[in-house]
Design a protein around this motif. Structure first.
Motif: not given
Length: 113
Positions: A17, A20-22, A24, A27-29, A31, A88, A92
């Motif tokens: 996660t 992914d957040a760092r 994108h 999920f951050w690309r 959702p 996931y 990623n």
């Protein structure tokens, strides 16, 4: 130590996660799209597990690291978290590789001109 495997899976999911957040990646690309892909992937692999258990291919071995909670016969709770981590991590990786390949293709196209 019961629950140790689940703890390791949760720590790994947190790491996925954060990545992914760092960057994108998934999920951050997108959702909604990511959620749909994750649900389909989990459903596929859970069905795979149920069929494997029914055919006698999959079974639960020694349970010293498991919580002892089962979603179905021979399908421990940890399996759900493992499949979530598997999906996931894969998505990623796809999110990381796609732009790298696209950049390489653009570079190759420019060098041909």
């Amino acid at each position: 130590m019961p629950g140790l495997y689940l703890a390791g899976l949760v720590v790994s999911l947190v790491g996925m996660t954060v990545l992914d957040a760092r960057f994108h990646l998934f999920f951050w690309r997108g959702p909604w799209r990511a959620t749909a892909v994750m649900v389909v992937g989990l459903a596929f692999f859970l069905l795979w597990d149920v069929l494997g258990v029914a055919l006698g291919v999959f079974f639960v071995g020694p349970q010293t690291l498991l919580t002892g909670v089962f979603l179905a016969p021979d399908v421990p709770l940890e399996e759900l978290f493992f499949l979530l981590l598997l999906c996931y991590t894969t998505m990623n990786l796809v999110g990381f590789v796609q732009p790298v390949v696209a950049r390489g293709l653009r570079r190759a196209e420019r060098s041909r001109r």
